[in-house]
Design a protein around this motif. Structure first.
Motif, short mmCIF file in Angstrom:
data_model
loop_
_atom_site.label_atom_id
_atom_site.label_comp_id
_atom_site.label_asym_id
_atom_site.label_seq_id
_atom_site.Cartn_x
_atom_site.Cartn_y
_atom_site.Cartn_z
N VAL A 1 0.64 -1.25 -0.10
CA VAL A 1 0.09 0.04 -0.04
C VAL A 1 1.02 1.11 -0.07
CG1 VAL A 1 -1.69 1.25 1.30
CG2 VAL A 1 -1.90 -1.17 1.07
N LYS A 2 1.81 1.41 0.87
CA LYS A 2 2.80 2.42 0.90
C LYS A 2 3.48 2.63 -0.42
CE LYS A 2 6.40 3.70 4.25
NZ LYS A 2 7.38 4.57 3.47
N ALA A 3 4.00 1.40 -1.05
CA ALA A 3 4.40 1.88 -2.38
C ALA A 3 3.47 2.52 -3.52
CB ALA A 3 5.00 0.59 -2.73
N GLU A 4 2.00 1.80 -3.39
CA GLU A 4 1.33 2.17 -4.36
C GLU A 4 0.98 3.92 -4.29
OE1 GLU A 4 -1.58 -1.46 -3.43
OE2 GLU A 4 -2.86 0.45 -3.72
N TYR A 5 0.79 4.17 -3.06
CA TYR A 5 0.57 5.82 -2.70
C TYR A 5 1.92 6.53 -2.74
CZ TYR A 5 -4.06 4.78 -1.37
OH TYR A 5 -5.55 4.32 -1.29
N ALA A 6 2.99 5.88 -2.63
CA ALA A 6 4.13 6.64 -2.90
C ALA A 6 4.26 7.11 -4.56
CB ALA A 6 5.35 5.83 -2.62
N ALA A 7 4.13 6.08 -5.31
CA ALA A 7 3.89 6.38 -6.79
C ALA A 7 2.89 7.48 -6.99
CB ALA A 7 3.68 5.16 -7.48
N LYS A 8 1.87 7.67 -6.14
CA LYS A 8 0.79 9.00 -6.35
C LYS A 8 1.55 10.22 -5.59
CE LYS A 8 -2.76 5.64 -6.00
NZ LYS A 8 -4.00 5.61 -5.29
N GLY A 9 2.86 9.88 -4.96
CA GLY A 9 3.39 11.35 -4.24
C GLY A 9 2.77 11.45 -2.78
N ILE A 10 2.08 10.34 -2.43
CA ILE A 10 1.68 10.35 -0.97
C ILE A 10 2.45 9.19 -0.10
CG2 ILE A 10 -0.17 9.77 0.54
CD1 ILE A 10 -2.03 10.60 -2.32
N ASN A 11 3.32 9.91 0.68
CA ASN A 11 4.03 9.16 1.66
C ASN A 11 3.75 9.10 3.04
OD1 ASN A 11 6.39 8.05 -0.32
ND2 ASN A 11 6.26 10.21 -0.68
N PHE A 12 4.16 8.27 3.82
CA PHE A 12 3.74 8.30 5.26
C PHE A 12 4.84 7.51 5.93
CE2 PHE A 12 1.00 5.16 3.25
CZ PHE A 12 1.48 4.06 3.78
N TYR A 13 5.00 7.89 7.16
CA TYR A 13 6.02 7.37 8.22
C TYR A 13 5.63 5.87 8.40
CZ TYR A 13 9.06 7.03 12.20
OH TYR A 13 10.32 7.08 13.00
N PHE A 14 6.55 4.81 8.55
CA PHE A 14 6.15 3.25 8.69
C PHE A 14 6.63 3.02 10.27
CE2 PHE A 14 6.24 -1.33 7.52
CZ PHE A 14 4.86 -1.49 8.31
N HIS A 15 5.72 3.02 11.35
CA HIS A 15 6.35 2.51 12.68
C HIS A 15 5.88 0.99 12.91
CE1 HIS A 15 7.74 2.74 16.74
NE2 HIS A 15 6.71 1.95 16.93
N VAL A 16 6.63 0.12 13.19
CA VAL A 16 6.33 -1.02 13.64
C VAL A 16 6.29 -1.48 15.10
CG1 VAL A 16 6.67 -3.81 13.61
CG2 VAL A 16 6.80 -2.21 11.39
#
Lengths: 617, 617
Positions: A308-323
């Motif tokens: 999902v992260k990669a999909e949205y990154a392709a659209k210029g939408i990024n977010f922090y990912f904490h586990v």
């Protein structure tokens, strides 16, 4: 060593079987310390003299202290949980590792404070090594990543969110102090940069670091109000709400994303949430994946979150990912071979039998999703990992790892740090973390355990295997043999799900009962029988814990389970919650079929007795 | 007991003089635990069998563990600070209390987690009792006040500021959900209510508690931006900046109020700051008074801050009052008689000699201001107190006390709490504090120490007295005999100020030298000689710590001191800082004149040798 580590040598034992080993090493460590004191300037005389020691006041003071210690011991024995016995299957508690207990004790005698290297050279170096161990465990790149010990998982989660918040605000700060670097970018674009992009951007103006920090979210509430929403699965720990409150992000900006029947975050719900926010031009500050939810032991599909992260990154939408792997973090060791490579899935089963990670060929674990989720942890920006949970270390020992150590600069309080003795250890660790003063003993405890049990399939992996296999045994037993005849009633035990990890949730219901209130009451009463509430602790013969899954937190994710137990949807909508019993299987002995069978006999008898107390009283 | 407690019975001793006592109790506590395991269901068989214990793998694993423990002991001895000896006069470190070390060890074996009562009945009750002890120590009203243990002083300060922030936002929230209660009040008035007024206001709508909280500062950044400025003295610990960053209040909203020559907050500067803010209609969120500044041991004139507070309250301007007594909090015990009444100043000196708090009639302490400041602590809204500092407890053990326990509701995560076994103990402590999981062992450690040494003149007061008197001895010695002839040079030792508490800061300067850079260099070199940097730790014969007072932090408060050492104002303006040596006198033995004289001989010889190394090399 290698394949042949014997877990039984690393615990005191349910019957203090290894008392001699413990005592001998305890004595050695104390003797060493005692002589260390004596031999620091051997020419210095004693200060406490024989005459002092025979005085009336000395003796009275000593007597008083010994009376207090006697009272302490009595209170501890009367009011502590007997988690050393397999009769305890409740909270995340069990025996802790002898090397960890002794490591803590030894270091307490020297009482280093890891806030500053100067106060604790030995234990500061150990903490740095433990941080490097964590990085290796997560397959983070050595040298680029960093980790440290903290008080607990709530603090680690808070620190992770603090990183996210301050980083997210940096592009806005760059726009103020070096606008040429972000020329033409909209505020939306600035708030949607990836962590790597942000760090690379900030790297372009090293001479303006202090200015940059001064204009970041640390300046005050204005920038914080722009950073967006924090997404957690519905199984969220309440520490996330607390963290959002504390960090000024606010509870209004925490979104609980729906989970599925398996209590893992739903990817459809995640996409839907991001789409809705994007449509309103609200940034996603970060997404949390949980490895081992506190109530179900569920492991979120991190690999799918990354998709999902990669999909949205392709659209210029990024977010922090904490586990949030406070609970399950150490279990990554079960996937690492002796060279710390992630083992291909098709080789796992054979390796587990070869290395004695599992004792029984029929043990089925992990699912492909869980395997992929653990693998994907290496892509997280920050990870919470608690040694005091699956590290089998005494409380309190939390930890956090960061993928890119450049991040440290944006929460730190001194721009410069000193390199000491060839190691990259901050001279003042307290300036780079949330806490200040901290026990060097915690670092020594974790360090000692990590040296005794490598964080791979030969060490901790084997310990994780024992726990996972024990839980698999308990789950299949509950699933296949959970029927109790009590007077003229039959009570059925329903396990919640096949565990992603080592937690077995279950409920009792009367055969044929469709009244959810009656079912909840039965389970609540069972909890009271199986805890300190009715029977005390020391005299209790089976102890477990409980929780409630309520619509308010979980939405309707528990509905299918409730239906499978008997009550219908109407009942669920009426009661709005289901009471669950919860066994975190940490005992390192229940992988052995004979021990398991012996204790299941005892536990079954105890369950029967408790149900009789409830039903026949 | 009463007047006759002998401190020497409570420490292991610089030469392990009380090794036998320590060892005997250590053995007792472990034996008790070991048998507790064995006797939980004595009918259950062992799990680790003799055959297991004689297996090759078991022996190899045990050997490996013992090798690691040997390595641990070696590292600890090589890289720890020998604070047990009076040759160490540096950081806030010394011997810790035997009951505290043993209390920690014993409770680690039972490994309770005080996050929840259920996981730790014994140690949760101890934590509640320790909280009550803290309240008594501060002369807070029993039943109305509350306290708990936390990881350290930075966390306690953060929690104090969190309370202040959330409380300050409540009147704005009331205006939204029950506007009739604050009818006619301006926003300025709402942001200038006292803590008591705010709590009383919120008490009027108990049925709307959850709604009120949801509209408070915890909702997000908007309300936080309104709460105003946080005022700390220039001697501030960096934890205050960190706390403001984390809480979203922001560094832009922290104001460092000037201190005087004595490093205490200047009341003129405080009034001026409040006036300026008021003129701009910016609220004062809170004021911090420090009891024992980290670098100088300065005790702010809390009684004067209270006067200022009352003056402004009369004009409708109120603020939160937090006391950062992380360092000095325990010293309040020296002012409490056996019934915990604050002793009238005119009776102090006689009492100190009667109870053996001081051994020498000529010891002059406290000043009237310091006396009044300690007395005034009972009026603070929250107080930070660190057991791991003047409590002589091993790291890490911090603490916080709140004057009015109603405040808890506004940072808590569950509205309801359960009363267990007749005690008012939160069922889930983690929902009422910043941290989550926390070691029950810390509570046991502090509890055991408090039971062995009451928090009044008969117990901790006596220990505080030993430390204060030792520092008085060191200060007067340095003041009257600080002259070292090194080759053809004379070096003079200048103590900074007469200590408010137990810290002696000092600098060396060449007689006649007026160059501040030269003086700073001398002191920095001395520090390197007297620390791990050049001589390691174990072979060093005098160890101290250092700090810099720079214009950036301190303004020109250090100027008069610099002038008294030789350099002129121009030098100060040029160098912008003075390097200070810093001795926190925690040793409990330097109140004895003979011990003091013996060790001062050794320390003087060591100082001479170090100065020779620097000057004659």
């Amino acid at each position: 060593m290698d394949k042949n580590m014997d877990l039984k040598a690393l615990f005191l034992g349910p019957k203090s079987e290894n008392k001699d080993i413990f005592e001998q090493n305890l004595k050695m460590l104390f003797e060493d310390h005692s002589q260390w004191r004596k031999n620091y300037h051997p020419e210095d005389d004693t200060i406490i003299k024989p005459n002092d020691r025979s005085s009336e006041n000395f003796i009275a003071t000593r007597n008083r202290m010994e009376q207090v210690l006697t009272e302490l011991s009595s209170k501890l024995r009367a009011g502590s949980v007997p988690w050393h016995s397999p009769r305890f299957q409740g909270h995340m508690n069990s025996e802790t590792l002898v090397p960890a207990i002794l490591g803590y004790f030894a270091a307490t005698l020297y009482n280093g404070n890891n806030v500053a290297y100067e106060s604790s050279p030995a234990t500061s170096e150990m903490e740095e090594e433990v941080g490097a161990d964590f990085c290796k465990l997560m397959s983070y790149k050595a040298g680029e990543s960093w980790g440290h010990i903290c008080a607990d998982g709530s603090i680690a989660n808070l620190e992770g969110m603090w990183y996210a918040r301050n980083l997210a605000s940096l592009p806005l700060a760059v726009k103020e102090i070096a606008p040429e670097l972000v020329e033409g970018k909209t505020e939306w674009e600035l708030l949607n940069m990836s962590v790597d992009q942000i760090l690379d951007l900030a790297d372009k103006i090293p001479e303006k670091l202090d200015e940059l920090k001064a204009k970041s979210a640390r300046a005050g509430a204005d920038k914080i109000s722009k950073v967006g929403k924090w997404l957690v699965p519905q199984t969220k720990h309440y520490s996330w709400l607390k963290a959002a409150d504390i960090l000024g992000i606010g509870l209004d900006n925490v979104i609980a994303v729906e989970v599925g029947d398996n209590y893992r975050m739903s990817m459809d719900a995640l996409r839907k949430t991001i789409d809705e926010l994007t449509a309103k031009q609200i940034p996603v500050l970060g997404v949390v994946g949980v490895v081992g939810s506190t109530e179900e032991g569920a492991v979120d599909d991190l690999h799918k979150i990354l998709e999902v992260k990669a999909e949205y990154a392709a659209k210029g939408i990024n977010f922090y990912f904490h586990v949030d792997a406070a609970y399950g973090g150490y279990a990554r060791a079960i996937f690492l071979d002796e060279e710390y490579n992630f083992i291909p899935q098709e080789e796992l089963h054979a390796k587990y039998l070869e290395y004695g990670v599992f004792q029984n060929a029929e043990t089925q674990w992990p699912s492909t999703d869980t395997y992929e989720a653990f693998k994907a942890m290496s892509q997280a920006d920050t990870i919470t990992i608690d040694p005091h949970k699956m590290g089998y270390i005494p409380y309190s020992a939390g930890g956090i790892v960061i993928r890119d150590k450049r991040m440290r600069d944006y929460i730190s309080y001194f721009a410069t740090y000193v390199f000491e003795q060839g190691m990259d250890i901050p001279a003042l660790l307290g300036a780079f973390i949330l806490e200040g003063s901290k026990a060097g003993a915690t670092a020594a405890s974790v360090w000692t355990a990590h040296r005794a049990l490598p964080l791979n399939i030969t060490g901790y992996g084997k310990l994780m295997g024992a726990s996972v296999e024990g839980s698999y045994n308990l789950y299949t037993r509950f699933r296949d043999h959970g029927r109790y005849v009590i007077g003229d009633k039959v009570v059925i035990l329903h396990p919640l799900v096949r565990p992603d990890f080592n937690m077995v949730d279950f409920v009792f219901n009367y055969e044929g009962n469709t009244d959810l209130a009656v079912m909840n009451d039965l389970n609540h009463q069972f909890y009271e029988e199986a805890s300190y509430v009715r029977n005390g602790l020391y005299s209790n013969d089976f102890i477990t814990s409980h929780t409630d899954f309520a619509v308010e937190d979980y939405g309707h994710s528990p509905l299918n389970f409730v239906l499978s137990c008997g009550p219908d949807k109407e009942q669920w909508l009426k009661e709005q919650k289901v009471t669950i019993l919860r066994a975190c299987v940490l005992s390192p002995y229940l992988n052995n079929k004979e021990v398991f069978a012996e204790y299941m006999g005892k536990i079954d008898a105890a369950i029967t007795k408790k149900l009789e107390n409830i039903i026949l009283k």
